[in-house]
Design a protein around this motif. Sequence first.
Motif, PDB file in Angstrom:
ATOM      1  N   PHE A  61      34.173 -32.610 -14.051  1.00 56.42           N
ATOM      2  CA  PHE A  61      35.342 -31.956 -13.449  1.00 56.42           C
ATOM      3  C   PHE A  61      36.381 -31.681 -14.526  1.00 56.42           C
ATOM      4  O   PHE A  61      36.752 -32.576 -15.289  1.00 56.42           O
ATOM      5  N   GLU A  62      36.866 -30.437 -14.586  1.00 52.85           N
ATOM      6  CA  GLU A  62      37.904 -30.040 -15.534  1.00 52.85           C
ATOM      7  C   GLU A  62      38.987 -29.290 -14.790  1.00 52.85           C
ATOM      8  O   GLU A  62      38.718 -28.619 -13.786  1.00 52.85           O
ATOM      9  N   ASP A 120      36.837 -17.652 -22.202  1.00 50.29           N
ATOM     10  CA  ASP A 120      36.131 -18.915 -22.420  1.00 50.29           C
ATOM     11  C   ASP A 120      35.945 -19.690 -21.110  1.00 50.29           C
ATOM     12  O   ASP A 120      36.172 -20.889 -21.050  1.00 50.29           O
ATOM     13  N   ALA A 121      35.550 -18.967 -20.067  1.00 53.90           N
ATOM     14  CA  ALA A 121      35.215 -19.569 -18.763  1.00 53.90           C
ATOM     15  C   ALA A 121      36.396 -20.272 -18.129  1.00 53.90           C
ATOM     16  O   ALA A 121      36.229 -21.215 -17.359  1.00 53.90           O
ATOM     17  N   GLY A 155      28.240 -19.396 -17.044  1.00 55.55           N
ATOM     18  CA  GLY A 155      27.376 -20.555 -17.225  1.00 55.55           C
ATOM     19  C   GLY A 155      26.976 -21.225 -15.929  1.00 55.55           C
ATOM     20  O   GLY A 155      26.223 -22.206 -15.958  1.00 55.55           O
ATOM     21  N   GLY A 156      27.488 -20.749 -14.790  1.00 56.83           N
ATOM     22  CA  GLY A 156      27.066 -21.260 -13.498  1.00 56.83           C
ATOM     23  C   GLY A 156      27.989 -22.283 -12.869  1.00 56.83           C
ATOM     24  O   GLY A 156      27.737 -22.743 -11.750  1.00 56.83           O
ATOM     25  N   ARG A 157      29.080 -22.652 -13.538  1.00 52.95           N
ATOM     26  CA  ARG A 157      29.985 -23.634 -12.956  1.00 52.95           C
ATOM     27  C   ARG A 157      30.871 -22.980 -11.896  1.00 52.95           C
ATOM     28  O   ARG A 157      31.244 -21.810 -12.010  1.00 52.95           O
ATOM     29  N   PHE A 166      33.864 -27.051 -12.285  1.00 49.69           N
ATOM     30  CA  PHE A 166      32.945 -28.182 -12.098  1.00 49.69           C
ATOM     31  C   PHE A 166      31.557 -27.672 -11.743  1.00 49.69           C
ATOM     32  O   PHE A 166      31.407 -26.570 -11.198  1.00 49.69           O
ATOM     33  N   PRO A 167      30.521 -28.460 -12.027  1.00 55.55           N
ATOM     34  CA  PRO A 167      29.182 -28.081 -11.577  1.00 55.55           C
ATOM     35  C   PRO A 167      29.086 -28.209 -10.061  1.00 55.55           C
ATOM     36  O   PRO A 167      29.775 -29.030  -9.447  1.00 55.55           O
ATOM     37  N   ALA A 168      28.238 -27.412  -9.452  1.00 57.72           N
ATOM     38  CA  ALA A 168      28.087 -27.463  -8.003  1.00 57.72           C
ATOM     39  C   ALA A 168      27.682 -28.854  -7.538  1.00 57.72           C
ATOM     40  O   ALA A 168      28.064 -29.296  -6.443  1.00 57.72           O
ATOM     41  N   ALA A 169      26.910 -29.578  -8.369  1.00 57.07           N
ATOM     42  CA  ALA A 169      26.471 -30.925  -7.999  1.00 57.07           C
ATOM     43  C   ALA A 169      27.638 -31.884  -7.866  1.00 57.07           C
ATOM     44  O   ALA A 169      27.517 -32.906  -7.174  1.00 57.07           O
ATOM     45  N   TRP A 170      28.777 -31.588  -8.501  1.00 56.47           N
ATOM     46  CA  TRP A 170      29.956 -32.456  -8.394  1.00 56.47           C
ATOM     47  C   TRP A 170      30.437 -32.548  -6.951  1.00 56.47           C
ATOM     48  O   TRP A 170      30.961 -33.579  -6.517  1.00 56.47           O
TER      49      TRP A 170
END
Length: 388
Positions: free
Chosen positions: A28-29, A80-81, A354-356, A377-381
Amino acid sequence: MTLPFLVRCVVLGLSALSFSLARGSDGFETGLVIASDGAEFDRNGIPCVARLANGHLMAVWTTSAKGSQTGHLYFSLSADAGSTWSKPRLLLKDAERKDGDPNIVIDGPRVFVYSTRVSVPNAISKSSVFALSSDDFGATWSAPRELAMPRQYVVGKQHKGLKLSNGTFLMGISWDNWPERGFTAKAEGEMDLSSGVLLSKDALNWTLHGELHTYLEKSTPSSINGLCEPAVVEVTQGEILMLLRSGSSRHYESRSRDAGLTWSKPEPSALVGHNTPTSLWRLEQSPHAIVAAWNNHPINRYPLSVALSPDGGRTWSPPRIVARASSDAAVGSPAVTKDKVGQVSYPSLTQTRGGRVFLVWQSFQARGGRDIRWARFPAAWITAAEKP
């Protein structure tokens, strides 16, 4: 500080290199798109974010200066995303009226931005919608063009529009019913709102479809009557899920199975929420999985939470909090406090190249003003067990 980072800052024209980027060990960012400065950029609100065809992110929002009732559209870009953002650029300004409810439609390399313009003070009787477009990823823009609208007082179109699998453009829309009958509501609590979608072949000439409305007991006196601010996502080819803001303690939902032409009767959603909108996004790597971001509370516009549906919005994972009732920070930031009460509302979702999952929202500050914050965050988060 590396040379590539410095070069990237120069290219983007960063206004503040000191914006903090908080990272958690779970992926998580969080950070800022723009902070309230108590002056020209005092109140920054109702953001919309999208990923352009070149992979850059674009955020657009309304800014009001300190003490001003007008509002102007600004946008910012990130290469940068979402970690850093360019200096805000003015997109649309009227000296006497307010531009708001900005939203975005992406058509390959072309990007459209739409704004709803109202008088100051807002009479809740007539609004106008303007569109601008860019063919070079936001470097230059067309002149604003006023669009023909099928209702007098159009609102609630701040969510991203879609380009459907059949090539048609679709945008959620709401309108107040009183001006259609020759009356003017004095405040939001008197408004009687219906919703539908606009469909278009060129993203400039639109036709209205659907008229979603319901009568229900409001949870608070100042909340809306009816349904508004529809969020839309194409679940499968031709099937569209819509989630709507209501004045009760639930969001409402409707579905179309003919690419937006007709809609099912709106019913209470499984998502708890009051008088505030949801944002929806279909994950690119999992076509049936949908992310929702909303204020998971029966009365308040906090906390800001996310949930994942693996089956096109029919069931949802337990909500996970992104931002609490804090005027200072998101959950992932070391500065977060739980005792400050302030809106963390009007979310907008997309994905990075990148998919986040990438989320922006408006954050009311205890010192006054509003920031635009982001989380990545990644979807898995979303479905990972939250640490106590």
